[in-house]
Design a protein around this motif. Structure first.
Motif, PDB file in Angstrom:
ATOM      1  N   THR A 100       1.010  -1.109   0.013  1.00  0.00           N
ATOM      2  CA  THR A 100       0.004  -0.070  -0.060  1.00  0.00           C
ATOM      3  C   THR A 100       0.806   1.329   0.075  1.00  0.00           C
ATOM      4  OG1 THR A 100      -0.027   0.046   2.574  1.00  0.00           O
ATOM      5  CG2 THR A 100      -1.875  -1.162   1.118  1.00  0.00           C
ATOM      6  N   LEU A 101       0.159   2.340  -0.100  1.00  0.00           N
ATOM      7  CA  LEU A 101       0.932   3.695  -0.198  1.00  0.00           C
ATOM      8  C   LEU A 101       1.425   3.818   1.401  1.00  0.00           C
ATOM      9  CD1 LEU A 101       1.804   6.380  -1.576  1.00  0.00           C
ATOM     10  CD2 LEU A 101      -0.397   7.318  -0.499  1.00  0.00           C
ATOM     11  N   ARG A 102       0.953   3.396   2.396  1.00  0.00           N
ATOM     12  CA  ARG A 102       1.567   3.462   3.686  1.00  0.00           C
ATOM     13  C   ARG A 102       2.909   2.724   3.724  1.00  0.00           C
ATOM     14  NH1 ARG A 102      -0.753   4.638   8.477  1.00  0.00           N
ATOM     15  NH2 ARG A 102      -2.611   4.228   7.894  1.00  0.00           N
ATOM     16  N   THR A 103       2.756   1.553   3.039  1.00  0.00           N
ATOM     17  CA  THR A 103       4.127   0.893   3.210  1.00  0.00           C
ATOM     18  C   THR A 103       5.393   1.287   2.371  1.00  0.00           C
ATOM     19  OG1 THR A 103       3.715  -0.777   1.372  1.00  0.00           O
ATOM     20  CG2 THR A 103       2.852  -1.333   3.721  1.00  0.00           C
ATOM     21  N   GLN A 233      -6.481  12.156   4.535  1.00  0.00           N
ATOM     22  CA  GLN A 233      -6.659  11.218   3.632  1.00  0.00           C
ATOM     23  C   GLN A 233      -6.412   9.664   4.030  1.00  0.00           C
ATOM     24  OE1 GLN A 233      -4.628  13.104  -0.190  1.00  0.00           O
ATOM     25  NE2 GLN A 233      -4.368  14.644   1.270  1.00  0.00           N
ATOM     26  N   PRO A 234      -7.125   9.277   4.969  1.00  0.00           N
ATOM     27  CA  PRO A 234      -6.564   7.933   5.565  1.00  0.00           C
ATOM     28  C   PRO A 234      -6.854   6.874   4.677  1.00  0.00           C
ATOM     29  CG  PRO A 234      -8.567   8.703   6.608  1.00  0.00           C
ATOM     30  CD  PRO A 234      -8.162   9.826   5.825  1.00  0.00           C
ATOM     31  N   ALA A 235      -7.813   7.146   3.625  1.00  0.00           N
ATOM     32  CA  ALA A 235      -7.892   5.927   2.764  1.00  0.00           C
ATOM     33  C   ALA A 235      -7.013   5.628   1.558  1.00  0.00           C
ATOM     34  CB  ALA A 235      -9.213   6.206   2.049  1.00  0.00           C
ATOM     35  N   SER A 236      -6.273   7.042   1.282  1.00  0.00           N
ATOM     36  CA  SER A 236      -5.364   6.873   0.314  1.00  0.00           C
ATOM     37  C   SER A 236      -3.984   6.295   0.753  1.00  0.00           C
ATOM     38  CB  SER A 236      -4.752   8.387   0.191  1.00  0.00           C
ATOM     39  OG  SER A 236      -5.849   9.223  -0.576  1.00  0.00           O
ATOM     40  N   LEU A 237      -3.970   6.051   2.129  1.00  0.00           N
ATOM     41  CA  LEU A 237      -2.741   5.456   2.646  1.00  0.00           C
ATOM     42  C   LEU A 237      -2.683   4.037   2.676  1.00  0.00           C
ATOM     43  CD1 LEU A 237      -1.849   7.467   5.694  1.00  0.00           C
ATOM     44  CD2 LEU A 237      -0.388   7.278   3.649  1.00  0.00           C
ATOM     45  N   GLU A 238      -4.200   3.286   2.679  1.00  0.00           N
ATOM     46  CA  GLU A 238      -4.595   1.942   2.446  1.00  0.00           C
ATOM     47  C   GLU A 238      -4.701   1.489   1.073  1.00  0.00           C
ATOM     48  OE1 GLU A 238      -3.657   0.875   5.222  1.00  0.00           O
ATOM     49  OE2 GLU A 238      -3.856   2.865   6.220  1.00  0.00           O
ATOM     50  N   ARG A 239      -4.381   2.510   0.093  1.00  0.00           N
ATOM     51  CA  ARG A 239      -4.664   1.986  -1.469  1.00  0.00           C
ATOM     52  C   ARG A 239      -3.678   1.267  -1.794  1.00  0.00           C
ATOM     53  NH1 ARG A 239      -7.275   7.386  -2.525  1.00  0.00           N
ATOM     54  NH2 ARG A 239      -9.308   7.123  -2.998  1.00  0.00           N
ATOM     55  N   ARG A 240      -3.685   0.071  -2.534  1.00  0.00           N
ATOM     56  CA  ARG A 240      -2.819  -0.705  -3.057  1.00  0.00           C
ATOM     57  C   ARG A 240      -1.935  -0.061  -4.111  1.00  0.00           C
ATOM     58  NH1 ARG A 240      -4.490  -6.746  -3.690  1.00  0.00           N
ATOM     59  NH2 ARG A 240      -2.599  -6.763  -4.934  1.00  0.00           N
ATOM     60  N   ILE A 241      -0.465   0.018  -4.152  1.00  0.00           N
ATOM     61  CA  ILE A 241       0.056   0.686  -5.291  1.00  0.00           C
ATOM     62  C   ILE A 241       0.025  -0.176  -6.428  1.00  0.00           C
ATOM     63  CG2 ILE A 241       1.686   1.950  -3.566  1.00  0.00           C
ATOM     64  CD1 ILE A 241       3.723  -0.141  -4.712  1.00  0.00           C
ATOM     65  N   LEU A 242       0.406   0.451  -7.787  1.00  0.00           N
ATOM     66  CA  LEU A 242       0.181  -0.438  -9.055  1.00  0.00           C
ATOM     67  C   LEU A 242       1.455  -0.484  -9.919  1.00  0.00           C
ATOM     68  CD1 LEU A 242      -3.003   1.271 -10.306  1.00  0.00           C
ATOM     69  CD2 LEU A 242      -3.043  -0.783  -9.030  1.00  0.00           C
ATOM     70  N   TRP A 243       1.595  -1.158 -10.777  1.00  0.00           N
ATOM     71  CA  TRP A 243       2.800  -1.124 -11.421  1.00  0.00           C
ATOM     72  C   TRP A 243       3.274   0.021 -12.090  1.00  0.00           C
ATOM     73  CZ3 TRP A 243       3.579  -4.189 -16.738  1.00  0.00           C
ATOM     74  CH2 TRP A 243       5.069  -4.349 -17.036  1.00  0.00           C
ATOM     75  N   PRO A 244       4.352   0.877 -11.680  1.00  0.00           N
ATOM     76  CA  PRO A 244       4.320   2.332 -12.133  1.00  0.00           C
ATOM     77  C   PRO A 244       4.967   2.230 -13.621  1.00  0.00           C
ATOM     78  CG  PRO A 244       6.114   1.733 -10.696  1.00  0.00           C
ATOM     79  CD  PRO A 244       5.190   0.323 -10.739  1.00  0.00           C
ATOM     80  N   ASP A 245       4.481   3.316 -14.222  1.00  0.00           N
ATOM     81  CA  ASP A 245       5.108   3.646 -15.555  1.00  0.00           C
ATOM     82  C   ASP A 245       6.266   4.631 -15.301  1.00  0.00           C
ATOM     83  OD1 ASP A 245       5.632   4.615 -18.058  1.00  0.00           O
ATOM     84  OD2 ASP A 245       3.648   5.041 -18.830  1.00  0.00           O
ATOM     85  N   VAL A 246       7.369   3.825 -15.076  1.00  0.00           N
ATOM     86  CA  VAL A 246       8.739   4.438 -14.670  1.00  0.00           C
ATOM     87  C   VAL A 246       9.257   5.558 -15.556  1.00  0.00           C
ATOM     88  CG1 VAL A 246      10.546   3.996 -13.373  1.00  0.00           C
ATOM     89  CG2 VAL A 246       8.993   2.460 -12.981  1.00  0.00           C
ATOM     90  N   ASP A 247       9.272   5.138 -16.745  1.00  0.00           N
ATOM     91  CA  ASP A 247       9.905   6.062 -17.762  1.00  0.00           C
ATOM     92  C   ASP A 247       9.218   7.313 -17.814  1.00  0.00           C
ATOM     93  OD1 ASP A 247      11.974   4.280 -18.585  1.00  0.00           O
ATOM     94  OD2 ASP A 247      10.416   3.329 -19.991  1.00  0.00           O
TER      95      ASP A 247
END
Length: 256
Positions: A100-103, A233-247
């Motif tokens: 998650t964003l928190r981690t 924004q507590p809900a934002s911290l618990e959202r799962r991150i996604l595979w980023p478009d790093v470039d």
């Protein structure tokens, strides 16, 4: 496997060949930008089929260590892989693990204060110029709407990592920073002024070689963002991150 190919566990020969190419690159003293030999020479040197060699080169191309160009002056050339390789691979792995964003912020809180301390010890004048530029850009953008402040903030963290002159950390920090862009969140209300001041303090500490202050203030800075998100924004911290478009992110299109 052809009669000339070495006995390697099934399915791993292209990867094995790719590792041999990179080890040979170090042993022969080649530099990024140098051309590898032509295909026939490489096939003979590594004792593999053309198909295996091409798969190995495709793997190295995917990992950002080789570029292959067509034409009379083409062929495979070595290049330096960028942080996007680590960011993309690590982002995919932690997405599957449910990070998650928190981690991600917890990881940054554990790592980046020490990176700032290293920057205070090892920065060069050219690094300091870029960090001072980041402070000026943040001050200019702190009252503007839109993503400009986030872009300059992201760039600042990447510049501190580069100023540490630790090749491992200068790769890990951009990977973590990129992950924070894959879920929606915004800087806590009223925090931009405070963050700009804290960043300015860190840059002053890096300038004077004060690693203790750089470390402590960086910790305060990142924790203040997390605390603000927890409050607003507590809900934002618990959202799962996604595979980023790093470039895209590292090119400056979506810095955050």
């Amino acid at each position: 496997m052809t009669a000339t190919e070495p006995a390697v566990r099934r399915g791993s020969l292209p990867a094995h060949t790719a590792r041999r190419i990179l080890r040979d690159f170090l042993a022969r003293g080649l530099e990024p930008g140098d051309a590898l030999a032509d295909e026939a020479t490489l096939v003979e040197r590594y004792g593999v089929s053309r198909g295996t060699l091409r798969e190995a080169l495709r793997l190295l191309t995917f990992l950002g260590a080789v570029v292959v160009k067509a034409g009379p002056q083409g062929g495979a050339r070595l290049v330096t892989p960028g942080p996007s390789v680590v960011g993309s691979a690590l982002g995919m792995v932690v997405q599957f693990r449910g990070a998650t964003l928190r981690t991600v912020f917890e990881s940054r809180l554990a790592i980046e204060p020490e990176v700032a301390a290293l920057a205070a010890a090892h920065r060069k004048d050219s690094d300091l110029e870029l960090l001072v530029e980041s402070v000026a850009s943040l001050r200019s953008a702190r009252r503007k709407r839109g993503p400009e402040f986030a872009a300059h903030s992201g760039r600042y963290h990447l510049r501190v990592a580069e100023a540490s002159h630790n090749d491992v950390l200068a790769t890990i920090v951009p990977a973590l920073a990129v992950m924070t862009t894959t879920v929606p969140w915004r800087f806590p209300h009223g925090s931009r002024e405070e963050l700009t001041g804290l960043i300015s303090t860190v840059v002053d500490a890096i300038r004077s070689g004060d690693g203790s202050t750089a470390r402590a203030v960086t910790h305060v800075m990142i924790k203040s963002v997390v605390d603000g998100l927890q409050r607003d924004q507590p809900a934002s911290l618990e959202r799962r991150i996604l595979w980023p478009d790093v470039d895209e992110v590292l090119s400056g299109d979506r810095d955050a």
